[in-house]
Scaffold this motif. Structure first.
Motif, PDB file in Angstrom:
ATOM      1  N   GLN A  50     -28.516 -10.587  38.252  1.00 24.61           N
ATOM      2  CA  GLN A  50     -29.478 -11.762  37.706  1.00 24.61           C
ATOM      3  C   GLN A  50     -30.495 -11.032  36.861  1.00 24.61           C
ATOM      4  O   GLN A  50     -31.495 -11.817  36.423  1.00 24.61           O
ATOM      5  CB  GLN A  50     -30.256 -12.302  39.154  1.00 24.61           C
ATOM      6  N   GLU A  51     -30.199  -9.718  36.469  1.00 28.75           N
ATOM      7  CA  GLU A  51     -31.253  -9.235  35.730  1.00 28.75           C
ATOM      8  C   GLU A  51     -31.436  -9.859  34.311  1.00 28.75           C
ATOM      9  O   GLU A  51     -32.621  -9.936  33.881  1.00 28.75           O
ATOM     10  CB  GLU A  51     -30.523  -7.752  35.163  1.00 28.75           C
ATOM     11  N   ALA A  52     -30.441 -10.561  33.708  1.00 30.04           N
ATOM     12  CA  ALA A  52     -30.439 -11.175  32.241  1.00 30.04           C
ATOM     13  C   ALA A  52     -31.588 -12.534  32.791  1.00 30.04           C
ATOM     14  O   ALA A  52     -32.337 -12.514  31.921  1.00 30.04           O
ATOM     15  CB  ALA A  52     -29.107 -11.832  31.942  1.00 30.04           C
ATOM     16  N   ALA A  53     -31.435 -13.038  33.765  1.00 27.23           N
ATOM     17  CA  ALA A  53     -32.333 -14.103  34.144  1.00 27.23           C
ATOM     18  C   ALA A  53     -33.749 -13.540  34.309  1.00 27.23           C
ATOM     19  O   ALA A  53     -34.738 -14.415  33.827  1.00 27.23           O
ATOM     20  CB  ALA A  53     -31.782 -14.976  35.322  1.00 27.23           C
ATOM     21  N   VAL A  54     -33.806 -12.312  35.245  1.00 30.26           N
ATOM     22  CA  VAL A  54     -35.213 -11.876  35.271  1.00 30.26           C
ATOM     23  C   VAL A  54     -36.038 -11.481  34.178  1.00 30.26           C
ATOM     24  O   VAL A  54     -37.158 -11.959  33.692  1.00 30.26           O
ATOM     25  CB  VAL A  54     -35.049 -10.479  36.249  1.00 30.26           C
ATOM     26  N   LEU A  55     -35.108 -11.082  32.944  1.00 30.22           N
ATOM     27  CA  LEU A  55     -35.785 -10.729  31.654  1.00 30.22           C
ATOM     28  C   LEU A  55     -36.175 -11.823  30.985  1.00 30.22           C
ATOM     29  O   LEU A  55     -36.970 -11.896  30.352  1.00 30.22           O
ATOM     30  CB  LEU A  55     -34.889  -9.729  31.035  1.00 30.22           C
ATOM     31  N   ALA A  56     -35.278 -12.902  30.959  1.00 29.36           N
ATOM     32  CA  ALA A  56     -35.518 -14.051  29.979  1.00 29.36           C
ATOM     33  C   ALA A  56     -36.710 -14.898  30.605  1.00 29.36           C
ATOM     34  O   ALA A  56     -37.425 -15.369  29.963  1.00 29.36           O
ATOM     35  CB  ALA A  56     -34.192 -14.906  30.223  1.00 29.36           C
ATOM     36  N   VAL A  64     -41.984  -6.765  27.880  1.00 25.55           N
ATOM     37  CA  VAL A  64     -41.177  -6.019  27.223  1.00 25.55           C
ATOM     38  C   VAL A  64     -40.841  -4.700  27.918  1.00 25.55           C
ATOM     39  O   VAL A  64     -41.546  -4.159  28.550  1.00 25.55           O
ATOM     40  CB  VAL A  64     -41.406  -5.820  25.579  1.00 25.55           C
ATOM     41  N   GLU A  65     -39.572  -4.515  27.700  1.00 21.68           N
ATOM     42  CA  GLU A  65     -39.122  -3.256  28.278  1.00 21.68           C
ATOM     43  C   GLU A  65     -39.799  -2.024  27.698  1.00 21.68           C
ATOM     44  O   GLU A  65     -40.279  -1.911  26.652  1.00 21.68           O
ATOM     45  CB  GLU A  65     -37.538  -3.034  28.119  1.00 21.68           C
TER      46      GLU A  65
END
Length: 162
Positions: A50-56, A64-65
């Motif tokens: 779910q990393e993409a959803a977390v970042l989005a 930002v990272e």
């Protein structure tokens, strides 16, 4: 990182349907049921898939990272300095999970029973169990780490490694 910041971040992630669990200082405070110290960041365990959803979910709030130690962990930072330390977990069908470690053959293990609920200001939040909170190994602990371990010992009788 204030309690309101924690609620804000968790609400963003809940709207994104991302599963997260609070660890570290806020996680221990959630288990204790009260804030015991100031917090500079928020530690969150999340499903690696779910990393993409977390970042989005966090991006529109300005996160930002700022550090990439994948696959072990990474950090996102807001313009005002708030930090979220993200720890990707890979889950098995039985509800257990593993997190990569500096020693690839020895990942960090998360049994199904370690995913529990605590409270911050009376609000239930997903967090790691007291037994699972005894991490921060492999480096010299900070005063904050020592405080957190003392809380685990005081409230839960957990025999911590420092």
């Amino acid at each position: 990182m204030t309690a309101d910041d924690v609620f804000f971040v968790l609400a963003l992630l809940q709207r994104a349907e991302a599963d997260v669990w609070v660890g570290g200082g806020w996680g221990i405070d959630a288990l204790v049921g009260e804030q015991t110290r100031d917090h500079r960041d928020l530690d969150l365990m999340h499903r690696q898939d779910q990393e993409a959803a977390v970042l989005a979910a966090l991006s529109p709030a300005g996160f930002v990272e700022s550090l990439n130690w994948r696959p072990i962990r990474f950090v996102v930072t807001a313009p005002d300095g708030r930090e979220i330390d993200l720890h990707p977990l890979v889950f098995s069908d039985d509800g257990s999970a593993v997190q990569a470690s500096p020693e690839p053959q020895r990942p960090f293990a998360y049994p199904p029973s370690c995913f529990v609920t605590g409270t911050i200001q009376g609000t239930p939040i997903p967090c790691l169990s007291a037994e699972q909170q005894d991490f921060h190994q492999g480096y010299e602990p900070t005063e904050r780490d020592r405080h957190d371990k003392a809380e685990l010992r005081r409230v839960f009788g957990i025999a911590t490694h420092f």
